[in-house]
Design a protein around this motif. Sequence first.
Motif, mmCIF file in Angstrom:
data_model
loop_
_atom_site.group_PDB
_atom_site.id
_atom_site.type_symbol
_atom_site.label_atom_id
_atom_site.label_comp_id
_atom_site.label_asym_id
_atom_site.label_seq_id
_atom_site.Cartn_x
_atom_site.Cartn_y
_atom_site.Cartn_z
ATOM 1 N N ASP A 1 38.576 38.381 41.462
ATOM 2 C CA ASP A 1 38.149 37.232 42.259
ATOM 3 C C ASP A 1 38.810 35.924 41.831
ATOM 4 O O ASP A 1 38.431 34.852 42.302
ATOM 5 C CB ASP A 1 36.620 37.072 42.211
ATOM 6 C CG ASP A 1 36.093 36.846 40.798
ATOM 7 O OD1 ASP A 1 36.908 36.577 39.882
ATOM 8 O OD2 ASP A 1 34.865 36.930 40.599
ATOM 9 N N PHE B 1 38.491 39.457 48.476
ATOM 10 C CA PHE B 1 38.702 39.934 47.112
ATOM 11 C C PHE B 1 40.016 40.708 47.028
ATOM 12 O O PHE B 1 40.430 41.366 47.990
ATOM 13 C CB PHE B 1 37.557 40.822 46.656
ATOM 14 C CG PHE B 1 36.252 40.095 46.498
ATOM 15 C CD1 PHE B 1 35.994 39.342 45.363
ATOM 16 C CD2 PHE B 1 35.283 40.141 47.482
ATOM 17 C CE1 PHE B 1 34.797 38.666 45.222
ATOM 18 C CE2 PHE B 1 34.083 39.468 47.345
ATOM 19 C CZ PHE B 1 33.836 38.722 46.208
ATOM 20 N N THR C 1 29.490 36.180 44.024
ATOM 21 C CA THR C 1 30.034 37.381 43.397
ATOM 22 C C THR C 1 29.008 38.155 42.590
ATOM 23 O O THR C 1 29.213 39.333 42.304
ATOM 24 C CB THR C 1 31.211 37.017 42.481
ATOM 25 O OG1 THR C 1 30.768 36.050 41.513
ATOM 26 C CG2 THR C 1 32.342 36.417 43.294
#
Length: 923
Positions: A75, A62, A698
């Motif tokens: 992201d 990230f 995520t």
Amino acid sequence: MYLWAERSLDALFVRRLVCLSVAFLMLLGGAVVHARLFTPVGIANGLEARVVPAVLLDSKGFLWVGSHEGLFRYDGYQAQTFLPQRSNPGSISDIDIRCLFEAGDGAIWVGTNTGGLDRYDPATGLFKNYRHDSDDPESLIDDSVNGIVEGPAGAIWVATPRGLSRLDPANGQFEHFRHDPGAPRSLANDHASALFAGVSGRLWIGTLGGGVNLWNPDTRDFTRYDLATLSGGPPKRNDVLALHEDERGILWAGTREGLVRLDPEAGQADHVDLGEEDGYPPVITAVQPVGPSQLWLTTMRRGLLIFARDTGEWRRADPGLPNTPGTLPPGALMSLAIGPYQAFIGTWGGGVYRTPLQENDFELINMSNAAGMTNNVISAVMATDDPGQPWLGSYGGGPQRLDIVSRKVLAEPLRRHQMRDSGVMSLAGPADGRLYAATTQGLYEFTDDGIQVALFEQDPDIMAGLGEGSVVSLLRAGDAGLWVGMDGSGLYFFDTRTQSFTAFRQETGKPESLSGNFITALLDEPGGYLWVGTRSNGLNRCRIDGWSCERFSGLSDSDDGLWHPNVTALFRDRRGRVWVGSDGGGLSLALQDQTGRVEGFRHWSSEDGLLNDGIMAIQEDLDESLWLSTRYGLSRLNPSTGSVISYVTASGLPVSHFNTNAASADDRYVYFGSTGGLLVIPKGSLLTERQAPNVRITSVKQSEPGRSWQKADWGEGRLQLPFEHVISVELAVLDFAESANEFAYRLQDSDPWIGLGLQRQILFHGLAPGQYRFQARGRDANGNWGETGVLPLQVVPPFWMTWWFRLLLVISAIFLALVVHFARQARIKRRNSELLRLSGMREHALEEQLGSAAELAVLTPRQKEVLQLLAEGQSTRDIAELLGVSIKTVEAHRANLMERLEIHDLPGLVRLAVRSRLVSVNA
């Protein structure tokens, strides 16, 4: 940390002329300049950072961005923003971020301008704040943090304008180190501006005004290195803004006076010559290694510099003109983060930019950099015997011959000729000393200096003329012949000496004729064969002598058949193998035996790593790898190993869309025609495989039906989900290309992948209770697949679906069945007993009846009459009168009855009479 920025802001946008002059001189050089592309990051996806003192790529891939506008985690799809919240004690302490650091435990440490030090816990999403407290000597020394690094035993070192602090995470207490004028081994200056922990284990501290300091853990003091004195330079060389220690133990210090190389063992320092602008060396704000020998340097006014440690050479990474697409914005560059394949640059005012690390040898030549080119849409390319001087065809502009080194048009067609108004589809020659162009108007013949000689088009009055429609494809056939493919009227052989055309077309009922009349690609084969590709009817291999074609429809369901009927490209490699490109079926290799007979096809598609299944053109490099142009970029295939490397704009390709069959090659270069110009690739570039991309989960959320979404509790890497709850899983490919990615998932290791297309969110509803091992994969912009880790998932059943409840139900059912069974058995038993009783009574009655009859059988009729009358209650006298006998006779009969029946009283005789039904009970 900000002092250098504040002193230089007034000069950020001045002296543009120098930069423009340098760029212009580089463009005029004799060698081809390969421009590096810089792309802004996150502008459309919520990354609102503009002034960016810190960028960090964490261990999961990230991107963290520390800015004046807050802290962001990005992201590639959306940015998560962290801002101070007065009502939330777990929020970050300040909006103004100065530095970022990831510790070994995965925590993100954040240095702020006025809010002290923050530790972000990825597991909880909460921040813990460390502030300066004037009443607590073991608190942080100052709330303004310039640098953070992790030392031995997990200690966190913090650089501030008032000294150096070391945090013991176990007790949350700080130890402080400051400058002491009377102690020569104390910190050289309180203004600690940079920190670096090297692979050697040494901790380096850069200061403003005090040069570099080395921490000595055994003696708990510092060794000072006065960079200005050691390098023989001005005092500003002791203003250290960035540090890096290489694998040899050499320290590189970025200062206000350029780059300084320090050998701590020898105690020597040298100033690295990076040139000057207006008499000043660059102010270096960040230093990062790239590869085994490069250092990348961000500067205040000189952009991004690439320095070769071994040779001492340096260059600008963005030599293009300022404010043009693909370049960095003018002004200060503040921070730098290096990933596996790309770098991220934080700017002052322009946000974050990224650029590929690898400098590809691609060069795009178009109207912007080659004077005289008439069009950027290059639809045909033909290499010549002179390397680097190909012929180009375009949609409007006619054929042009270009020198790619000088970028000059060598053959400028006369403006009066018709070729300028035609779209050139293919080029061929020389045949009979002439060149030919396939165009939308017909077949043009021209000379090698670009002069039009003739135009051949449909003429109904000419028997051996060209057919109707545009000319699409050309192939030279010997010294005096040309194969001409049309867009609907078939294939023609053009005899350049007689100027006549011979037609070959699809004929109904003749399977040996061509399979279609829209001819897209042509390829000759030794031995008198011709390969002919069509738009909708597959591929043909035709024997020229006697003309007979073998068809491959492209509609076969078999794995070894041709996969698609739209053939876009044909190519023979140096081994003589025939390759077939199609628009939808990927790449195919014709498998031929020793006689040339086609036994089948071997295929490569997007599932094998190709960028996509639409192949526009094919060419070969020196290592026998194949360059494949597509509608979205380039793929390079090594057929012997199956490895594929793809190139898109995100990885440095200067153009993305290519035209059908617009490709050629000479001894030095490979050429591809694109919608943006001519792409030139020097032959011999290495095929370097890329690692699989980072693919991450995520977000995981869950919800009861009809309720709002809640963050799911992972709990030790395992997710528990109640039955009938809905789960949402969000995925990301961390390539930061900001383009659509393909995804797939599976619920067990042995399951096949289930494609999601471009959808990166998965909703699960109604999963059966049980244990699952969720895993996803994603495809990055370069066509490479990467996989997430496995997420163990347990769907918890309700009580009525649990094993114990089901066991209880089974036991209850068995018990109930037993109760019913035993009740039925008891009922049957009672009924049987009753039946037995009744049967016994019947048998007893029968026995009594039979027994009474047997007893009466010993009596005489007169005695039975006497017995009946006695049972009816008649007296002896009455019986005598009824029978007409004497009383004594009646008494004698009664005595004999009792004797024979062995009954000695009158009641007994009555009972026998009733039992024997001589009389009724009522009598």
